[in-house]
Design a protein around this motif. Structure first.
Motif, PDB file in Angstrom:
ATOM      1  N   ALA A  46       0.835  -1.217   0.000  1.00 26.12           N
ATOM      2  CA  ALA A  46       0.000   0.000   0.000  1.00 26.12           C
ATOM      3  C   ALA A  46       0.864   1.259   0.000  1.00 26.12           C
ATOM      4  CB  ALA A  46      -0.937  -0.015   1.205  1.00 26.12           C
ATOM      5  N   CYS A  47       2.089   1.149   0.535  1.00 24.38           N
ATOM      6  CA  CYS A  47       3.015   2.294   0.538  1.00 24.38           C
ATOM      7  C   CYS A  47       3.819   2.375  -0.748  1.00 24.38           C
ATOM      8  CB  CYS A  47       3.981   2.205   1.717  1.00 24.38           C
ATOM      9  SG  CYS A  47       3.203   2.317   3.323  1.00 24.38           S
ATOM     10  N   GLY A  48       3.548   1.491  -1.697  1.00 22.89           N
ATOM     11  CA  GLY A  48       4.205   1.589  -2.992  1.00 22.89           C
ATOM     12  C   GLY A  48       5.332   0.598  -3.228  1.00 22.89           C
ATOM     13  N   GLN A  49       5.631  -0.244  -2.238  1.00 22.27           N
ATOM     14  CA  GLN A  49       6.701  -1.232  -2.425  1.00 22.27           C
ATOM     15  C   GLN A  49       6.180  -2.390  -3.289  1.00 22.27           C
ATOM     16  OE1 GLN A  49       9.879  -1.047  -1.574  1.00 22.27           O
ATOM     17  NE2 GLN A  49      10.324  -3.083  -2.362  1.00 22.27           N
ATOM     18  N   THR A  50       6.916  -2.760  -4.320  1.00 23.82           N
ATOM     19  CA  THR A  50       6.410  -3.810  -5.221  1.00 23.82           C
ATOM     20  C   THR A  50       7.319  -5.027  -5.316  1.00 23.82           C
ATOM     21  OG1 THR A  50       7.480  -2.710  -7.070  1.00 23.82           O
ATOM     22  CG2 THR A  50       5.153  -2.212  -6.720  1.00 23.82           C
ATOM     23  N   LEU A  51       8.556  -4.882  -4.861  1.00 19.88           N
ATOM     24  CA  LEU A  51       9.560  -5.924  -5.044  1.00 19.88           C
ATOM     25  C   LEU A  51       9.869  -6.541  -3.681  1.00 19.88           C
ATOM     26  CD1 LEU A  51      11.575  -7.001  -7.151  1.00 19.88           C
ATOM     27  CD2 LEU A  51      12.954  -4.950  -6.755  1.00 19.88           C
ATOM     28  N   PHE A  52       9.747  -7.886  -3.588  1.00 18.02           N
ATOM     29  CA  PHE A  52       9.923  -8.555  -2.298  1.00 18.02           C
ATOM     30  C   PHE A  52      10.875  -9.735  -2.414  1.00 18.02           C
ATOM     31  CE2 PHE A  52       6.082  -6.161  -1.915  1.00 18.02           C
ATOM     32  CZ  PHE A  52       6.069  -5.717  -0.606  1.00 18.02           C
ATOM     33  N   GLY A  53      11.492 -10.077  -1.282  1.00 20.01           N
ATOM     34  CA  GLY A  53      12.389 -11.227  -1.236  1.00 20.01           C
ATOM     35  C   GLY A  53      12.020 -12.148  -0.097  1.00 20.01           C
ATOM     36  N   GLU A  54      12.097 -13.455  -0.368  1.00 21.30           N
ATOM     37  CA  GLU A  54      11.799 -14.462   0.664  1.00 21.30           C
ATOM     38  C   GLU A  54      12.908 -15.514   0.685  1.00 21.30           C
ATOM     39  OE1 GLU A  54       9.297 -15.041   2.919  1.00 21.30           O
ATOM     40  OE2 GLU A  54       8.040 -13.288   2.462  1.00 21.30           O
ATOM     41  N   ASN A  55      13.113 -16.107   1.874  1.00 22.71           N
ATOM     42  CA  ASN A  55      14.181 -17.100   2.054  1.00 22.71           C
ATOM     43  C   ASN A  55      13.697 -18.536   2.133  1.00 22.71           C
ATOM     44  OD1 ASN A  55      15.192 -14.522   3.142  1.00 22.71           O
ATOM     45  ND2 ASN A  55      17.046 -15.715   3.509  1.00 22.71           N
ATOM     46  N   TYR A  56      12.455 -18.729   2.562  1.00 21.22           N
ATOM     47  CA  TYR A  56      11.995 -20.084   2.842  1.00 21.22           C
ATOM     48  C   TYR A  56      10.785 -20.391   1.969  1.00 21.22           C
ATOM     49  CZ  TYR A  56      14.888 -18.857   6.814  1.00 21.22           C
ATOM     50  OH  TYR A  56      15.934 -18.410   7.587  1.00 21.22           O
ATOM     51  N   LEU A  57      10.875 -21.514   1.230  1.00 22.16           N
ATOM     52  CA  LEU A  57       9.844 -21.809   0.221  1.00 22.16           C
ATOM     53  C   LEU A  57       8.478 -22.044   0.833  1.00 22.16           C
ATOM     54  CD1 LEU A  57      11.887 -23.957  -2.257  1.00 22.16           C
ATOM     55  CD2 LEU A  57      10.764 -21.778  -2.714  1.00 22.16           C
ATOM     56  N   GLN A  58       8.454 -22.825   1.905  1.00 25.50           N
ATOM     57  CA  GLN A  58       7.165 -23.159   2.495  1.00 25.50           C
ATOM     58  C   GLN A  58       6.458 -21.900   3.002  1.00 25.50           C
ATOM     59  OE1 GLN A  58       7.632 -26.450   5.123  1.00 25.50           O
ATOM     60  NE2 GLN A  58       5.454 -26.498   5.640  1.00 25.50           N
ATOM     61  N   GLU A  59       7.224 -21.067   3.673  1.00 25.84           N
ATOM     62  CA  GLU A  59       6.678 -19.800   4.166  1.00 25.84           C
ATOM     63  C   GLU A  59       6.192 -18.938   2.992  1.00 25.84           C
ATOM     64  OE1 GLU A  59       9.461 -17.529   6.557  1.00 25.84           O
ATOM     65  OE2 GLU A  59       8.292 -15.695   6.240  1.00 25.84           O
ATOM     66  N   ALA A  60       6.994 -18.865   1.947  1.00 26.24           N
ATOM     67  CA  ALA A  60       6.644 -18.031   0.790  1.00 26.24           C
ATOM     68  C   ALA A  60       5.373 -18.545   0.109  1.00 26.24           C
ATOM     69  CB  ALA A  60       7.805 -18.008  -0.205  1.00 26.24           C
ATOM     70  N   ALA A  61       5.221 -19.864   0.048  1.00 26.13           N
ATOM     71  CA  ALA A  61       4.045 -20.448  -0.617  1.00 26.13           C
ATOM     72  C   ALA A  61       2.761 -20.045   0.093  1.00 26.13           C
ATOM     73  CB  ALA A  61       4.174 -21.966  -0.661  1.00 26.13           C
ATOM     74  N   GLY A  62       2.832 -19.835   1.413  1.00 30.63           N
ATOM     75  CA  GLY A  62       1.659 -19.432   2.176  1.00 30.63           C
ATOM     76  C   GLY A  62       1.370 -17.941   2.086  1.00 30.63           C
ATOM     77  N   LYS A  63       2.309 -17.181   1.571  1.00 29.98           N
ATOM     78  CA  LYS A  63       2.149 -15.723   1.558  1.00 29.98           C
ATOM     79  C   LYS A  63       1.969 -15.119   0.164  1.00 29.98           C
ATOM     80  CE  LYS A  63       5.676 -14.214   3.959  1.00 29.98           C
ATOM     81  NZ  LYS A  63       6.751 -13.923   4.962  1.00 29.98           N
ATOM     82  N   ILE A  64       2.794 -15.555  -0.776  1.00 31.87           N
ATOM     83  CA  ILE A  64       2.827 -14.911  -2.096  1.00 31.87           C
ATOM     84  C   ILE A  64       1.447 -14.834  -2.767  1.00 31.87           C
ATOM     85  CG2 ILE A  64       3.733 -15.131  -4.466  1.00 31.87           C
ATOM     86  CD1 ILE A  64       6.435 -15.932  -3.229  1.00 31.87           C
ATOM     87  N   PRO A  65       0.653 -15.924  -2.740  1.00 31.06           N
ATOM     88  CA  PRO A  65      -0.651 -15.834  -3.429  1.00 31.06           C
ATOM     89  C   PRO A  65      -1.603 -14.820  -2.787  1.00 31.06           C
ATOM     90  CG  PRO A  65      -0.063 -18.124  -2.962  1.00 31.06           C
ATOM     91  CD  PRO A  65       0.898 -17.264  -2.206  1.00 31.06           C
ATOM     92  N   HIS A  66      -1.304 -14.387  -1.563  1.00 31.76           N
ATOM     93  CA  HIS A  66      -2.196 -13.461  -0.853  1.00 31.76           C
ATOM     94  C   HIS A  66      -1.699 -12.029  -0.858  1.00 31.76           C
ATOM     95  CE1 HIS A  66      -4.254 -17.032   0.428  1.00 31.76           C
ATOM     96  NE2 HIS A  66      -3.096 -17.523   0.851  1.00 31.76           N
ATOM     97  N   CYS A  67      -0.701 -11.754  -1.662  1.00 34.39           N
ATOM     98  CA  CYS A  67      -0.113 -10.414  -1.673  1.00 34.39           C
ATOM     99  C   CYS A  67      -0.263  -9.781  -3.049  1.00 34.39           C
ATOM    100  CB  CYS A  67       1.348 -10.483  -1.252  1.00 34.39           C
ATOM    101  SG  CYS A  67       1.570 -11.046   0.435  1.00 34.39           S
TER     102      CYS A  67
END
Ligand SMILES: *Cc1c(COP(=O)(O)O)cnc(C)c1O
Length: 234
Positions: A46-67
């Motif tokens: 919402a503040c304009g950030q569009t580029l993200f980095g993640e380290n752990y696949l399982q954690e990322a799988a639970g988050k990326i589709p909701h962002c």
């Protein structure tokens, strides 16, 4: 809070870039959102950030589709060969390639998914046993092999220097990474040899990294606050 943090980080990026006579627009900010929940990530978006980095696949799988609204996800953790398919599905860029085998299977998965996946080669600049990445002297060979055996665009080099509380300790490593990238670009080993990306610089030392030529900084703590202590070294 994220709003203020982003403002401060962008001001520091601009200051470091101008100090080094560089264009601040040439430096991209990857918001490192490991251990950060979906609500916080959405606030950053919402503040304009569009580029993200993640380290752990399982954690990322639970988050990326909701962002929704995050336009690009970089994988910055250690990639095991049995997790390559999942990484190719979730991420746009894998910054931590350090073996030909991983590059070949990422290429295969990207083609299966009909997806534009790009990579970085990770260099272990400090020669630390516990860290991923290849030694400087192996970079040329790996880049040649990746170019021969895959169609993956290699955008540049990535590194995590030995930990220090003093950002100046990182400077020689960042300078060495930049020099290595120049030599490899002279040999035409990157996707775009006039525009090689250098992913270097974190919360504690990104101004130094920018002075040494970084084009991508990976910032977690300075943006989202301190993480709970549950780090595995990469
Ligand atoms: C966690 C992490 C970062 C961010 O570190 P901060 O010090 O919180 O900014 C950057 N790069 C990699 C590879 C990481 O694992």
């Amino acid at each position: 809070m994220i709003d203020d943090n982003l403002t401060h980080i962008h001001a520091a990026i601009t200051q470091a870039a101008l100090q080094a006579k560089r264009n601040p627009a040439d430096i991209k900010l990857v918001a490192v959102s490991k251990q950060v929940d979906i609500e916080e990530i959405r606030r950053a978006i919402a503040c304009g950030q569009t580029l993200f980095g993640e380290n752990y696949l399982q954690e990322a799988a639970g988050k990326i589709p909701h962002c929704q609204g995050a336009t690009s996800w970089h994988f910055i953790g250690h990639l095991q060969s049995n997790k390559v398919a999942q990484a190719a599905k979730l991420f746009d860029v894998v910054e931590t390639v350090d073996r030909l085998k991983i590059a070949i299977s990422l290429d295969k998965q990207a083609k299966l998914l009909d997806k534009n996946l790009s990579i970085f080669v990770q260099i272990n600049v400090g020669g630390e046993k516990q860290k991923s990445g290849i030694p400087y002297e192996d970079a040329e060979n790996l880049l040649r092999q990746i170019r021969q055996e895959t169609d993956l665009p290699v955008l540049g080099l990535m590194t995590i220097p030995p930990f220090s509380h003093d950002p100046e300790q990182s400077r020689p490593y960042y300078r060495a990474l930049r020099d290595l990238a120049r030599r490899l670009a002279d040999r035409q080993l990157f996707h775009d040899n006039t525009n090689v990306e250098l992913s270097m610089g974190m919360s504690g030392d990104f101004p130094v990294a920018i002075e040494e030529g970084s084009t991508i900084i990976r910032v977690g703590t300075a943006l989202f606050g301190a993480r709970p202590l549950k780090e595995t070294s990469q």
